[in-house]
Enzyme design. Structure first.
Site, PDB file in Angstrom:
ATOM      1  CD  GLU A 121      36.782  15.223  48.777  1.00  0.00           C
ATOM      2  OE1 GLU A 121      37.224  14.855  49.885  1.00  0.00           O
ATOM      3  OE2 GLU A 121      36.734  14.475  47.774  1.00  0.00           O
ATOM      4  CB  CYS A 134      40.796  18.952  40.020  1.00  0.00           C
ATOM      5  SG  CYS A 134      39.401  17.923  39.507  1.00  0.00           S
ATOM      6  CB  CYS A 141      27.859  13.269  40.409  1.00  0.00           C
ATOM      7  SG  CYS A 141      28.024  13.319  38.606  1.00  0.00           S
ATOM      8  CB  CYS A 145      30.336   7.323  35.877  1.00  0.00           C
ATOM      9  SG  CYS A 145      29.763   8.583  34.703  1.00  0.00           S
ATOM     10  CB  CYS A 148      33.078   7.965  38.925  1.00  0.00           C
ATOM     11  SG  CYS A 148      33.384   9.602  39.617  1.00  0.00           S
ATOM     12  CB  CYS A 370      41.136  10.793  37.729  1.00  0.00           C
ATOM     13  SG  CYS A 370      39.821  10.836  36.513  1.00  0.00           S
TER      14      CYS A 370
END
Length: 391
Positions: A121, A134, A141, A145, A148, A370
């Site tokens: 994305e 962004c 990933c 985290c 997230c 975010c």
């Protein structure tokens, strides 16, 4: 949502089989080499293989990145026979736009599919004085985290330079961004804050950014590009020396015990090592500050003593601190700090002499804020792949 996602009456195994079947098709149905993603020297070398002189690379570069053409026939400064020859030999790629979502606040999120069926994305955030894209650097990933959404998706693979640049080109396509020299261009800034850890894909990211920063193409200054890292300490100096872009650090905690839970890479490179690397970041000065990103999590990292520890930790580092209200996502276990708590935290930071803007959440209604990005791409382990293939 991707059409590869499982529907309510589709089992997880069937969804994986569908994805595997899609990804198992030839990655590039078109065998012609892609010119997008080649740096200038590589582009010149590719053209030289078919006997074209070096100056042609500059002409074609202009059409690819300054004018944004996707068809060789649109390169009208080239003779028609040459355009035909280029079209026979090469191609000009774009990621496929699976979905475009527009937020009530003007934010735009694109789900993009690449040639092998994987997806990532990209998000455009319009503001009064700038328009920021962004960009993702990986599918999925590896950092996990805990606050997230992207961290709940396993790392599938790194994105190629063409796929990273392609996100910028898609945004420019949709935003009327060509020619890129127009004075009122909407896309003015890029942040590497999308899916993935950029410094775990440094070579691909660096190549893509050199293309983006080239003054005769997309022409975004290094001062308008920010790379965000969770703390891959050994790569930070190289990033500053080779790219010279702005650096942002996903800090989010002031003790190793808390950061170990929020940002597990801290177990490898703890806060002290991370801040040492910040202090020695090439080109760091008061005009070029490091941004420390700090997500506000109720009862976790938002106490006044956290704020006081934060300013003590970064003492002597030219910096600003972005306080980020936590953006919820399905299944998240955290709650955003309330406004009063965030304001008290911000005042401690401000009184210590650091700018501490509170980032206004953008695109929450389309999960574009975010920490909310995620795709349906999945890395299958060997057992899953065999099971899916047998269905």
């Amino acid at each position: 949502m991707s059409d590869l996602a499982a529907t309510p009456d589709t089992s997880a195994t069937e969804a994986r089989a569908e994805l595997l079947a899609f990804a198992g098709r030839p990655a590039v149905a078109d065998p012609r080499p892609d010119l997008i993603g080649l740096e200038r020297d590589a582009l010149a070398a590719a053209l030289a293989e078919i006997g074209l002189p070096k100056f042609r690379a500059g002409q074609i570069w202009h059409w690819l990145y300054h004018r944004g053409v996707t068809d060789f026939q649109a390169m009208t400064t080239l003779a028609k026979p040459l355009r035909g020859r280029l079209a026979e030999t090469f191609r000009i790629s774009r990621p496929a736009v699976v979905t475009r979502q527009d937020s009530v606040d003007g934010t735009i999120k694109w789900l993009l599919r690449f040639a092998d069926g994987n997806e990532a994305e990209a998000v455009f955030i319009p503001e009064e004085d700038r328009g920021t894209l962004c960009v993702s650097s990986q599918v999925g990933c590896t950092l996990t985290c805990s606050f997230c959404h992207t961290g709940t998706q396993r790392l599938v693979r790194n994105l190629t330079p063409a796929e990273i640049v392609g996100q910028v080109l898609v945004a420019l396509d949709h935003l009327g961004g060509y020619p890129t020299s127009q004075p009122d261009r909407r896309l003015t800034n890029i942040v590497l804050m999308g899916m993935g850890e950029p410094l775990y894909n440094f070579d691909g990211v660096a190549s893509a950014l050199r293309i983006v920063m080239d003054g005769e193409g997309i022409a975004l200054s290094k001062r308008r590009i920010t790379l965000s890292t969770s703390g891959v300490v050994p790569m930070m100096a190289r990033c500053g020396a080779e790219l010279g872009v702005n650096l942002a650090i996903s800090l989010h905690a002031t003790t190793d015990a808390v950061r170990d839970e929020l940002v597990p890479i801290n177990r490898k490179w703890p806060i002290s090592e991370l801040l040492d690397a910040c202090r020695s970041y090439p080109g760091l000065n008061n005009a070029r500050r490091i941004t420390f990103e700090y997500v506000m999590l109720a009862g976790v990292n938002d106490a006044p003593e956290d704020a006081r520890r934060l300013v003590a930790l970064i003492d002597g580092i030219p910096a600003k601190i972005n306080l980020i209200p936590f953006n919820p996502w399905p299944g998240s276990n955290y709650v955003c700090s309330d406004d009063d708590t965030i304001e008290r935290f911000a005042q401690v930071v401000l009184k210590a002499g650091y700018a501490s803007p509170v980032r206004t959440p953008r695109g929450r209604d389309i999960l574009a804020a975010c920490g909310q990005l995620k795709s349906e791409s999945a890395r299958l382990n060997r057992r899953e792949a065999r099971a899916a293939a047998a269905e």
